[in-house]
Write an enzyme that holds these catalytic residues in place. Structure first.
Site, PDB file in Angstrom:
ATOM      1  N   HIS A 350      -3.910  13.061  -2.169  1.00  0.00           N
ATOM      2  CA  HIS A 350      -5.329  12.898  -1.902  1.00  0.00           C
ATOM      3  C   HIS A 350      -6.040  12.132  -3.008  1.00  0.00           C
ATOM      4  O   HIS A 350      -6.882  11.272  -2.748  1.00  0.00           O
ATOM      5  CB  HIS A 350      -5.982  14.274  -1.716  1.00  0.00           C
ATOM      6  N   CYS A 663       5.844  -7.016   8.175  1.00  0.00           N
ATOM      7  CA  CYS A 663       4.890  -6.256   7.371  1.00  0.00           C
ATOM      8  C   CYS A 663       5.679  -5.452   6.343  1.00  0.00           C
ATOM      9  O   CYS A 663       6.805  -5.033   6.597  1.00  0.00           O
ATOM     10  CB  CYS A 663       4.032  -5.337   8.231  1.00  0.00           C
TER      11      CYS A 663
END
Length: 736
Positions: A350, A663
């Site tokens: 986070h 990608c």
């Protein structure tokens, strides 16, 4: 403990008192040494000559088992335990019963306190708690330097050369030059035994109330009101703060006779010791949120700042920490914060998401950095390479100062190219798209002048949420992404979880090889409601607009067919309920599993495009775990084997007239991107910061000339073509 005199004399007194009061024939204290062995430091009941002459490894014997598990162990017949190890020098033959508790500080085991009895004895919970309380005091005594100061021993190892070059993991790009700010002061709990338990209960409940109020205040603040995913993260944080089980454990610790501060420390020590031994990456990440809460609670109890965020910061602060929660990072003045360096940390934590959102250079997994640096030390943190310089020499400071200035000049040059199409000298147009996954990534699409979003990682919305996002939340999120794109194409990758991306609300078993296990399209097909709800949200969000979808980790054609069939059912449902379809729909597959490359002739007629996911594909290609430092860099992406594989895939896609893109991190580096263009790739999806450098390279490249240069070089047995390609670019003035 508080008496004067040598520390070892006090230990001898402690073991005598415990043995007497617990009616135990033996009481012993073992302390962990720098060589990771437990040494007998004091004993009552074992032979005196065994002190300093008896050693146990972690996990060896009952004492070693307590130290390794960081949990108490009570046995009424110790010699029957499979871990029992006999040490003849101690004379412990006659003792049958055993009770051992770990000495914990900051979740780290510093030693073991044990008692033994001649007879079989069932130790009571109260006796175990009494030993744990004494162990807390002993742990503080050990860490204070009176016996074995592990921190100072470590610092002594590096004291002769504190100008050290450290390597970590680059998490958030950028270069920071500044001065160290140690994030977390250590709260020294000096008062452990409570005089009035009722008063301590009142104190802890009051502090918990103030803690919860402070979290609520953060969630209602203006900064977080605009922060998108940050709010999801802090909602999870608030859930922990309001956990009734956490408060119950704190109350139990106080009721056992501890002060409020000692209760917080005991509960967090136990939690940290338990979670540090978890293999589940989600559970390990939650440890940092719980550490953050415990330190905030201690701050409320002690009445001092919980972190350096409340101190007077230098104007060029580089925060150094073992780890931190996202709320702690938001406490810092963003105008003064230049960088963040952590001993732990990962790209999906986070705090990492918040750091990237705020544009703060961040480096994780820098071992021992909190022990090496002092507040105010000069530091350089390179978020591009993952390097950290502690107390750098003037030459290094000058070099990085120039690098920072050069970076600023280059960024200014790249901004001038923002509206210039990426076209090679021989007229080949290359579409440069960006990788994204959060709302904070969307402004980069236009700032970088990218052609679109080639990979939108939809799983990040699920990973930052504490519960499964509802259909309405998913729909609103995808609609906002398309709005922000302003007509530029967005390719949504369906849910790619599993492996190291664990959803806390999705049951999963421990796997021996999670990267090769139950993940991505495999989970989606086994849990069709997950995928159908995501399809429904995406189709509704794209009503009347263009929608591009691709499925991750397809290993065989049947998996693509099954996922496409589910999508078709959702399209039929739209018609039945009278909702508008997307104006156009393109559906593709990612090529990440090598097996799919040999099924292309069957697959390509079914798809609108193919996208190679180089990160996963290449670790499967070489059977090399990219997260394993021993093998992650062993093989080169510019090896002839990889490049010839890509050439084969491009040729099959051209034969079927199916667009192909790539990608992944590989496409974001100019040298690798140059090679991909020469192999025939005309669409790349890269990090936003790479758009400028890659575009500048393309504008100076003659793709046909490089393709001819490669010629039969892809058939060589060389380990890599990197030196040849570097020389090619240098000789032709192609910027890398």
């Amino acid at each position: 403990m508080a008496q004067s005199g040598p520390a070892e004399d006090r230990l001898e007194t402690v073991v005598r008192l415990i043995a007497s009061n617990m009616v135990a024939e033996v009481c012993s204290i073992y302390l962990l040494q720098p060589d990771n062995r437990l040494e007998l430091y004091a004993t009552q009941g074992l032979r005196a000559e065994a002190v300093h002459n008896t050693f146990l490894s972690l996990g060896e014997g009952l004492v070693g088992t307590v130290a390794k598990s960081a949990r108490p162990l009570a046995l009424s017949h110790a010699q029957r335990h499979p871990a029992f190890a006999y040490r003849p020098e101690t004379g412990e033959d006659p003792f049958l019963s055993f009770l051992g508790v770990p000495l914990l500080r900051g979740g780290r085991v510093l030693g073991v306190l044990a008692v033994q009895n001649v007879t079989t004895r069932t130790y009571k919970l109260e006796e175990m708690e009494a030993l744990e309380t004494v162990a807390m005091v002993l742990a503080e005594m050990v860490a204070s330097g009176e016996l074995v100061n592990l921190v100072e021993l470590h610092r002594a190892e590096v004291a002769d050369d504190r100008r050290m070059h450290h390597y970590g993991t680059a998490i958030s790009e950028g270069i920071a030059l500044g001065h160290a700010v140690l994030h977390q002061p250590r709260f020294h709990v000096t008062r452990i035994i409570a005089e009035d338990s009722d008063e301590e209960l009142t104190r802890i409940e009051d502090a918990v109330g103030r803690l919860r109020a402070s979290v609520d205040a953060m969630l209602s603040g203006d900064t977080l009101g605009r922060a998108g995913e940050h709010r999801e993260i802090l909602e999870t944080y608030r859930m922990f703060a309001n956990d009734s089980g956490w408060l119950a454990r704190l109350r139990e610790a106080v009721e056992s006779g501890l002060t409020a501060e000692a209760a917080v420390e005991r509960v967090q020590n136990e939690t940290r010791a338990r979670l540090m031994r978890q293999t589940d990456p989600y559970m390990r990440e939650r440890l940092h949120d719980l550490d953050d809460l415990a330190n905030r609670l201690l701050g409320h109890l002690v009445g001092v700042p919980m972190t350096a965020a409340g101190d007077k910061l230098p104007t060029d602060a580089i925060v150094i920490a073992r780890n931190m929660g996202p709320a702690e990072l938001l406490d810092y003045d963003s105008q003064k914060l230049r960088g963040l360096v952590l001993e732990e940390g990962s790209a999906t934590a986070h705090v990492s998401i918040v750091a990237r959102a705020l544009g703060i250079p961040m480096i994780g997994r820098v071992a021992g950095i909190t022990d090496i640096l002092e507040p105010g030390d000069a530091v350089i943190a390179d978020g591009d390479t993952g390097e950290v310089y502690a107390l750098p020499s003037q030459d290094i400071v000058d070099a990085y100062s120039e690098k920072a200035r050069f970076r600023a000049r280059r960024q200014a040059q790249f901004r001038k190219l923002r509206d210039t199409p990426a076209v090679t000298k021989d007229g080949e147009r290359v579409a440069l798209n960006i990788n994204a996954g959060l709302m904070v990534d969307l402004p980069h699409l236009h700032e970088a002048g990218a052609d679109g979003i080639g990979l939108f990682r939809t799983e990040l919305q699920f990973l930052v949420a504490s519960a499964m996002p509802r259909l309405s939340e998913q729909r609103a999120f995808y609609s906002q992404v398309l709005d922000q794109a302003k007509g530029k194409p967005v390719t949504f990758r369906t849910l790619d979880v599993g492996g190291d991306k664990v959803l806390p609300y999705l049951a999963h078993d421990k796997e021996e090889n999670p990267a090769l296990g139950w993940r991505a399209i495999r989970i989606a097909l086994d849990r069709p409601a997950l995928l159908r709800y995501q399809f429904r949200a995406l189709l509704q969000a794209a009503s009347g607009r263009h929608l591009r979808l691709m499925f991750p980790m397809v290993a065989e054609v049947s998996e693509f067919e099954a996922a496409r069939a589910m999508l078709d059912r959702e399209l039929t449902r739209l018609d039945k309920v009278g909702q508008a379809r997307p104006a156009s729909l393109e559906v593709g597959s990612m090529l990440e599993v090598p097996s799919l490359a040999w099924q292309l002739d069957a697959l390509l007629p079914m798809v609108d495009f193919i996208s190679i996911g180089s990160n996963d594909l290449l670790q499967f290609f070489f059977a090399s775990d990219r997260g394993n430092t021993r093998v992650g860099d062993r093989y080169d992406l510019l090896s002839p084997a990889v490049l010839s594989f890509f050439r084969h895939v491009v040729a099959r896609c051209r034969a079927h007239d199916v667009p192909i893109s790539l990608c992944g991190e590989m496409a974001g580096r100019p040298l690798e991107a140059m090679t991909l263009v020469a192999l025939g790739f005309r669409k790349l999806s890269i990090p936003p910061a790479a758009v400028g450098p890659v575009k500048a390279m393309i504008l100076e490249l003659d793709a046909a000339d490089l393709s001819a240069f490669l010629g039969d070089k892809l058939d060589r047995p060389d380990r890599t073509l990197r030196p040849l390609l570097t020389d090619y670019a240098r000789e032709r003035g192609i910027p890398l």
